[in-house]
Design a protein around this motif. Structure first.
Motif, PDB file in Angstrom:
ATOM      1  N   SER A  75      -5.846  -1.418   2.316  1.00 65.67           N
ATOM      2  CA  SER A  75      -5.667  -0.767   3.626  1.00 65.67           C
ATOM      3  C   SER A  75      -6.782  -1.149   4.586  1.00 65.67           C
ATOM      4  N   THR A 109      -6.002   0.091  -3.578  1.00 65.84           N
ATOM      5  CA  THR A 109      -5.186   0.459  -2.416  1.00 65.84           C
ATOM      6  C   THR A 109      -6.056   0.716  -1.197  1.00 65.84           C
ATOM      7  N   ALA A 152       0.835  -1.205   0.000  1.00 70.12           N
ATOM      8  CA  ALA A 152       0.000   0.000   0.000  1.00 70.12           C
ATOM      9  C   ALA A 152       0.867   1.252   0.000  1.00 70.12           C
TER      10      ALA A 152
END
Length: 732
Positions: free
Chosen positions: A676, A672, A619
Motif C-alpha cells: 500500500s 500488505t 492489497a
C-alpha cells in the motif's frame, strides 16, 4: 462448508456441477456451411451483385491493387451497402475502428431520418460511409491531442469488408475504418498498419522488377494469428474479484496437479467446451473469418483457435473479431473466456503466434523455398531481408510485444525469451553458409520412411519447428511466437512490415548500384544477388540461433553476439525512443517521430495504470478476503488449544500450529502495508513512475501473493472463500 465466507465458493461448485446446456435450435446445425460462410459480410460477391460494373471494378482496384479510393463511387457503394444491411435487419451503422487502447471502438448512428409528414426513411450517403467523427479527446493519443481538442475522424478502409454484427434484438452494420486526428495524425493501429503494407509492397515490387517480374503489381503481407485462451465457469469467474477486475488471478496456490502429466495438449475436448467452440466457429464463419483449427492447449482449461492466412489488415480485423466472439459466446455456455497472457501462475500462459509471409498479386509466396532452396536466389534474398530487418530492429520488435501480461511469459520456460532471434533450421542455415563460403551445396527435400509397409513416405520440411524461438521460419513463413494473447496483432505486424520494407529498400539500392547502367543479363543479376546475400548473411547472421532459447548458455552466447536482452516492458518500450527506430518509420512513411512518441507515451501509461490497478486489487484481496479467513482459522485453532489445555491433553502440536498461523498473518500484514505504501508513492515523470512500478510495486505485489498463497495452503479448506486453482482449472 462450515463458514458463510466460503458459501459463494460452495454455491459456485454446485452450479458448475449442475450446469446443463440449453436446447439448441435445429437450424443451428442445418444451415449448409457454404451458405453460412460470409453471409454477414458485404464481400466481393455481394458487391458484384449490387453495384454497377464500373463502380465495382474501380472499387476492386483499391481492394486488390492498392489504388487510391475514388470518392466519386462512394454514393453508389453506400446505397448498395445500406440496402443489403437493412435487408438483414440492420437499423444502425457504425464506423468500427481500433484506437490505441488495443481494443475496438464503435459509435452507432441510425439509418432512419424523420420526414415532414411524421414518417421516417432510411438514408446513408457516400459522405457518411467515407468519414465519421468520434470524439478524439476520449481516446489515448499520447499527447497528440489535448483534452479540449475533441475532433477526430474515421476513414473508410475499403480493403476490409463491412460486416453485420448480430444481436438478439437487431443487427448493426460495422464499417472497418482508420482513425485520425483533426491534424491528420494516426490515433489508431489500423492506419500505421496500412501504411506499412504499402511501404512493404512498394519495396518488394521494386526488388521483383530487378528479377524481371513485370506482372506483379502488389506484394501483400499475409498473416495467420493463432489465438490461445482459457475457459472457466462463470460462477468461478464472478467469485474471483481479481479475475473480474484484472483478467488474471493475483493470488492462488498451486494445485497438487497442474500440467505435469502433459495430458491436456491435443486431448479430447470437453463436451461443454466443444459445444461453445462449435458456436464460436459458426458465428465467425458468418463474419467471413476463416478459422480452421481448434484443440486443447498445454494447460488445463486452455484452448486454441487458428485461422487461415489473409492479408495483414484483414487478419488484424478478424483477430479482434475472434477475441470478441470468444468472450461473447462463452457466456452463453456459462463460461468466461480469459485472454490474459497469464491468468494462472504455474501453468502455461497464452500467446498469439503470428504467422507472417509475403504473397504477390500473381499468387506466389516469396518465402516458399522450392525443392532446392540453395539455388532459389529470390527466396534467399527475401529471407536475408528478414534476417537483416530483425537484427537491425530486434529491440523494436521486442517493444512491439511488450505489455504487463506478456512480462509473465517472456523469458519463462513456456514462451520465447526476451532475446529476439530467428530459427532457420539446419538445412537453410547450411544453404546460406554454402553461399557465403562459395562452396557447392545441396538442400533437396527429403522424406521420412517410417518402417511400416502400409504407411506412405512423409515429405519432410527443410527445418524442424523450434517452440523456444521468438521468430521461427516454419517452412514457408515466419512465426512470430512472442505476441501476447490479449494483444492486437496490428502493432507487431506493422513493425515487422516496416523493418523488412527498409531492408528491401537497402537491398534494391545495393543491387542497382552493383548492376550499374550496363545491360542486365541473367548471369550479372545472379552475381549481384549472390553478392547481396553474402553481405547480408555475414553482417546479420548473428540473429540466427537454431538451439534451445531457454538455456543459460544462450543468454551468454546472445550477449557475446551483441543481441539485446530486454527483460521487461519498461526497458523494451524505451526502444521506441531510439533514433534508428524512429528513422526507420520515417523513411518508410509509416509513422512520424511525433506519432511514434505518442505510442510510447500511451503504452507507458497503460503499463503503469494496469499494474497500479493490480496492486490495489492485491492489497484489497489480502485485507478483505485472505486476512479475515486467516483470523477465523487462528480463532478456531486457539479455541481448540484452550479446550485441549482445559482437558489436560498434550498441546504441543496445536500450540506450534497456532504460532505458525500467527507468524503467517504477521507476514501478510507487513507485506500488505508495504504494498500500500508503494502504491501511494507517485514519482514525478512517466519514466520515473514506470521504473517505480517495475522495481518497487511488482516485487511488493509478489511478496503479498507469497504470503497469501502460504496461508491458502495452511488454512482449513472450509474457511477459504475464493475458488481455488484446482477447481477453476479442472472442474468443467
Amino acid at each position: 462448508m462450515g463458514n458463510s465466507g466460503s458459501s459463494a465458493r460452495h454455491d459456485a461448485m454446485l452450479a458448475v456441477i449442475r450446469w446443463r446446456p440449453e436446447h439448441r435450435a435445429d437450424e443451428f446445425l442445418e444451415t449448409p456451411m457454404d451458405q453460412l460462410f460470409g453471409c454477414n459480410v458485404f464481400n466481393e460477391d455481394k458487391m458484384q451483385q449490387r453495384l454497377p460494373k464500373p463502380v465495382f471494378e474501380r472499387l476492386l482496384s483499391t481492394i486488390h491493387d492498392g489504388q487510391t479510393l475514388d470518392a466519386d463511387i462512394a454514393d453508389s457503394v453506400a446505397i448498395a451497402m445500406k440496402e443489403w444491411a437493412v435487408e438483414r435487419g440492420a437499423t444502425h451503422y457504425t464506423h468500427w475502428f481500433q484506437p490505441l487502447t488495443g481494443l475496438t471502438a464503435e459509435k452507432h448512428d441510425s439509418f432512419f431520418y424523420p420526414t415532414d409528414r411524421g414518417r421516417a426513411i432510411t438514408q446513408f450517403s457516400g459522405a457518411s460511409l467515407i468519414q465519421g467523427e468520434p470524439d478524439a479527446s476520449s481516446f489515448p493519443s499520447g499527447g497528440i491531442r489535448a483534452t479540449f481538442e475533441a475532433r477526430g475522424y474515421t476513414a473508410w478502409d475499403a480493403t476490409s469488408p463491412a460486416f453485420i454484427y448480430e444481436n438478439p434484438n437487431g443487427t448493426v452494420l460495422c464499417i472497418p475504418t482508420a482513425f485520425a486526428s483533426w491534424t491528420g495524425e494516426a490515433l489508431d493501429k489500423k492506419t500505421p498498419l496500412l501504411r506499412s503494407m504499402d511501404a512493404l509492397s512498394s519495396q518488394a515490387v521494386r526488388l521483383l522488377r530487378l528479377f524481371g517480374d513485370t506482372d506483379c503489381t502488389r506484394v501483400n503481407a499475409t498473416v495467420g494469428a493463432e489465438q490461445e485462451y482459457f475457459l472457466i465457469d462463470s460462477h468461478f469467474y464472478f467469485a474471483r474479484p481479481d479475475l473480474v477486475a484484472c483478467g488474471r488471478t493475483l493470488i492462488g496456490s498451486q494445485p497438487p496437479k497442474g500440467q505435469e502429466l502433459e495430458d491436456h495438449y491435443f486431448g479430447a475436448i470437453p463436451e461443454r467446451v466443444l459445444a461453445c467452440m462449435l458456436e464460436v466457429e459458426r458465428e465467425l464463419y458468418k463474419l467471413g473469418v476463416p478459422v480452421r483449427t481448434r484443440h486443447n492447449e498445454v494447460a488445463p482449461a486452455q484452448y486454441e483457435i487458428a485461422p487461415y492466412f489473409e492479408n495483414a489488415n484483414l487478419a488484424t480485423d478478424h483477430s479482434m473479431l475472434i477475441m470478441s466472439t470468444l468472450q461473447r459466446v462463452a457466456q452463453k455456455y456459462g463460461m468466461h473466456c480469459l485472454l490474459h497472457e497469464k491468468p494462472f501462475a504455474g501453468v502455461n500462459g497464452s500467446g498469439k503466434h503470428t504467422n507472417w509471409s509475403l504473397a504477390t498479386s500473381t499468387g506466389h509466396n516469396l518465402l516458399e523455398p522450392g525443392d532446392t532452396p540453395h539455388e532459389n536466389m529470390k527466396f534467399l534474398l527475401f529471407l536475408c531481408a528478414a534476417l537483416a530487418a530483425v537484427d537491425r530492429h530486434a529491440d523494436m520488435l521486442r517493444a512491439s510485444i511488450a505489455s504487463p501480461g506478456n512480462d509473465h511469459r517472456l523469458g519463462a520456460n513456456e514462451a520465447p525469451p526476451a532475446i529476439i532471434s530467428i530459427f532457420l533450421g539446419d538445412q537453410l542455415t547450411q544453404a546460406l553458409d554454402t553461399i557465403v563460403s562459395g562452396k557447392a551445396g545441396s538442400s533437396a527435400k527429403a522424406s521420412l520412411q517410417l518402417g511400416v509397409n502400409t504407411l506412405p513416405p512423409i515429405p519432410r520440411h527443410f527445418g524442424d519447428r523450434n517452440r523456444t524461438s521468438p521468430i521461427a521460419f516454419t517452412g514457408n513463413k515466419f512465426e512470430f511466437r512472442a505476441v501476447g494473447s490479449s494483444a492486437s496483432i496490428a502493432w507487431p505486424v506493422t513493425v515487422l512490415n516496416t523493418a523488412i520494407a527498409e531492408s528491401l529498400s537497402d537491398i534494391a539500392d545495393q543491387i542497382e548500384k552493383t548492376l550499374g547502367k550496363a545491360k542486365v543479363t541473367e548471369a550479372r543479376l545472379r552475381t549481384a544477388v549472390k553478392k547481396a546475400i553474402q553481405a547480408l548473411y555475414k553482417q546479420h547472421g548473428r540473429i540466427v540461433f537454431n538451439g534451445d532459447n531457454y538455456t543459460a548458455n544462450w543468454l551468454k552466447e546472445a550477449e557475446k553476439r551483441g543481441l539485446p536482452n530486454l527483460c521487461n516492458s519498461i526497458d523494451a518500450m524505451n526502444a521506441m525512443l531510439e533514433t534508428h527506430n524512429s528513422d526507420m518509420f520515417k523513411s518508410q512513411g509509416v509513422l512520424t517521430k511525433r506519432e511514434l512518441d505518442s505510442r510510447h507515451h500511451t503504452r507507458m501509461e497503460r503499463y503503469i495504470t494496469t499494474l497500479t490497478i493490480e496492486a490495489q486489487m492485491t492489497a484489497n484481496l489480502a485485507r478483505t478476503v485472505v486476512l479475515p479467513a486467516a483470523l477465523r482459522y487462528q480463532t478456531e485453532v486457539a479455541e481448540a488449544l484452550a479446550i485441549a489445555q482445559s482437558a489436560g491433553h498434550s498441546t504441543n502440536e496445536t500450540d506450534s500450529l497456532l504460532a505458525e498461523i500467527i507468524e503467517m498473518i504477521a507476514d501478510l500484514r507487513l507485506a500488505t502495508r508495504h504494498l500500500s505504501s508503494q502504491v501511494a508513492q507517485r514519482p514525478n515523470g512517466l519514466e520515473q513512475l514506470g521504473c517505480h512500478v517495475r522495481d518497487q510495486l511488482i516485487p511488493a505485489m509478489k511478496a503479498v501473493r507469497s504470503a497469501c498463497d502460504h496461508l491458502e495452503r495452511s488454512i482449513a479448506d472450509d474457511l477459504w472463500a475464493l475458488p481455488t486453482y484446482r477447481e477453476m482449472l479442472f472442474v468443467k
